[in-house]
Design an enzyme around this catalytic site. Structure first.
Site: not given
Ligand code: PLP
Length: 444
Positions: A21, A153, A254, A283
Site C-alpha cells: 500500500y 476484506y 474466508d 496466514k
Molecule cells: N482474506 C482475509 C480475511 C485477509 O485478512 C487477507 C489478508 O489480510 C486476505 C484474504 C489476503 O491474503 P494474502 O495477503 O495472503 O493474499
C-alpha cells in the site's frame, strides 16, 4: 551491520522497492529488520544502533508461534533435505497429501477437498472460481454474482477486491473493471450482541431479490479484519447459512485471518456451529513461515465442477503444494494442537490468557481522549480512534515502548503471537495506549 550499510540499504529500498500500500518512494521509512526470535524483532536503526521490538502484529497475523521456533525450523530443514519444491501437475508428494488430510480432518465436516494455493488472495480467487464454475457446470450460468456485507476484506487481486468494502477497496477507482457485486450493510457490531431482526430482514430481502443471479455469499466469519477490525454475532452466520440453503446459493467463509485459533475456536465457523460450502485458510497456516493458503470445498461443489462441460478446475499455480510450505504448515498445526509441545499449555488456554490480558490492559483506553471504542476478542485487541491515526506518531510511541505495531485508518490494534508472555503483553497494551495518546496529540 554498521551505520553506512544501514543507510545505503534504506536508500536503495526507498529508490527501488514497493512496500504494501505504498507510493514510490514511500512516505515513511520502514524499519530494517535484521533478525527475529521468539516474539522479538531485531531492528537496526539508521544511527547504527540496534534495538529489539516485541512484535504486536505476528507479521500480519501469521506468526502465531513466534519466530525461529525450533520445531518449525526443523520441519523446514528436514524438508529441504528431501526437496525444496516439485511441480504439482502430474506429480504429488507425501507432505502435501498429509497436509490436505489434516485440513479435512480439522475443518468443518462437509469440507472434503483441498486446493493448495500460494497466498490468501489466490485462495479467495480459487474459492470464487469454484462457486462460479459450479453453477456453470450444473447448468445455471446466470448465477455468477457474489453477495457480501460492507466492511470486509478478502485480498488485493481483482475478484477478491470486488468483495472488499467498496470504500476501503477503492471501488470508485476500479469502476468498470471490477465485477459489480451485491453489498449488504455491514453487520451490526458486537460478538456477544443479539442478532438484530432488522438486519436479518435486510439480508433476507437482498438474498430473495438477487437469488437467481447469486453464485455465493462470501464473508469473513465473526471478525472483519483488514476492513475495520469489527466483530459481529455468530448468529448472522447461521442466518446466512439458512438463507443460502433456502435460495440455492453457496456460502464461502474466508477464514484466512480467523483460522487456527485466533478468535478462541479453531475456526470461527465453530462459533456458529455451521459449515460453509467453501472455506479459505492462510496466514497462520504455516505459522507465518512461508506463503501458502488453501481453499476447501464440499463434495457437492467438487463433483458439480467435475461433472461439468469443462470437467476440471482450471487453476494451477507454479508453486502449488510447495513442499517447504506444506511441511512447516504440518509442523505448525502439530505445534498448535499438541499441549506437550507447547509446554503443557493447550492453545485454548493461551488464547483465553491473551483475551483476559488484552481486556484489562486496554481498558484504560476508554478514558483516553480521542478513543472511540476499545474491543477485544480472543487474541485481538483494538483501540478505535475518533479520527485517522497519525501513523508516524503512533508508530514512534510504540517503538519508544519497544513494540512493533502497524495501525491503519482509525485503528490501533494488536494480534500478538500466541506465545507472548504476560509481561510482554502488558508492554504491548501500554504501547497501544501511548500510540493512541500520541496520535491524538499529533492530530489536535
Ligand atoms: N482474506 C482475509 C480475511 C485477509 O485478512 C487477507 C489478508 O489480510 C486476505 C484474504 C489476503 O491474503 P494474502 O495477503 O495472503 O493474499
Amino acid at each position: 551491520m554498521d551505520e553506512p550499510d544501514i543507510k545505503t540499504l534504506l536508500a536503495t529500498d526507498r529508490a527501488l522497492v514497493w512496500h504494501p500500500y505504498g507510493a514510490m518512494p514511500g512516505a515513511l521509512e520502514p524499519l530494517l529488520v535484521t533478525g527475529a526470535s521468539g516474539v522479538r524483532l531485531e531492528v537496526a536503526l539508521p544511527d547504527g544502533t540496534r534495538t529489539e521490538l516485541i512484535d504486536g502484529m505476528s507479521s500480519w497475523w501469521a506468526a502465531i508461534h513466534g519466530y525461529r521456533h525450533p520445531a518449525l525450523d526443523a520441519a523446514v530443514r528436514d524438508q529441504l533435505g528431501r526437496m525444496a519444491h516439485v511441480m504439482f501437475g502430474g506429480l504429488t508428494h507425501r507432505t502435501a497429501i498429509e497436509l490436505a488430510a489434516r485440513l479435512v480432518e480439522l475443518t468443518p465436516g462437509p469440507l472434503r477437498h483441498v486446493f493448495l494455493a500460494d497466498s490468501g488472495s489466490v485462495s479467495v480467487e480459487v474459492a470464487i472460481k469454484m462457486c462460479l464454475q459450479y453453477w456453470q457446470s450444473v447448468g445455471r450460468p446466470g448465477k455468477r454474482r457474489l453477495l457480501t456485507w460492507r466492511g470486509g476484506y478478502h485480498g488485493d487481486t481483482f475478484h477478491p477486491m470486488s468483495v472488499c468494502d467498496p470504500e476501503g477497496g477503492m471501488h470508485s477507482l476500479w469502476r468498470g473493471v471490477l465485477p459489480e457485486q451485491v453489498f449488504a450493510e455491514a453487520p451490526p457490531d458486537g460478538f456477544e450482541s443479539e442478532p438484530s431482526t432488522a438486519y436479518v430482514t435486510h439480508l433476507a430481502d437482498l438474498m430473495e431479490r438477487h437469488a437467481d443471479e447469486l453464485a455465493a455469499v462470501i464473508v469473513e466469519p465473526v471478525v472483519q479484519g483488514a476492513g475495520g477490525m469489527r466483530f459481529h454475532s455468530p448468529g448472522y452466520l447461521r442466518t446466512l447459512r439458512e438463507l443460502c440453503d433456502e435460495h440455492d446459493v453457496l456460502l464461502v467463509f474466508d477464514e484466512i485471518a480467523t483460522g487456527f485459533g485466533r478468535t478462541g475456536t479453531l475456526f470461527a465457523a465453530e462459533h456458529a456451529a455451521i459449515a460453509p460450502d467453501v472455506m479459505c485458510v492462510g496466514k497462520a497456516l504455516t505459522g507465518g513461515y512461508l506463503t501458502m493458503a488453501a481453499a476447501l470445498c464440499t463434495s457437492r461443489v467438487a463433483e458439480g465442477i467435475s461433472r461439468g462441460e469443462v470437467p476440471v478446475l482450471a487453476h494451477g499455480p507454479t508453486f502449488m503444494g510447495n513442499p517447504l510450505a506444506a511441511s512447516v504448515a504440518l509442523a505448525s498445526i502439530d505445534l498448535l494442537l499438541d499441549p506437550t509441545a507447547r509446554g503443557g499449555v493447550p492453545w485454548q488456554a493461551d488464547i483465553a490468557r491473551l483475551e483476559a490480558q488484552l481486556r484489562s490492559g486496554l481498558a484504560p483506553g476508554r478514558a483516553l481522549a480521542g478513543v472511540k471504542d476499545v474491543r477485544v476478542l480472543g487474541g485481538i485487541g483494538v483501540l478505535q480512534l475518533d479520527r485517522p491515526v497519525d501513523i508516524a506518531a503512533a508508530t514512534r510511541a510504540a517503538v519508544r515502548r519497544g513494540v512493533w505495531i502497524r495501525p491503519f485508518r482509525d485503528l490501533i490494534y494488536t494480534m500478538p503471537p500466541y506465545i507472548t508472555g504476560d509481561g510482554d503483553l502488558a508492554t504491548i497494551c501500554g504501547a497501544l495506549l501511548d500510540a493512541a495518546a500520541d496520535s491524538t496529540a499529533a492530530n489536535s
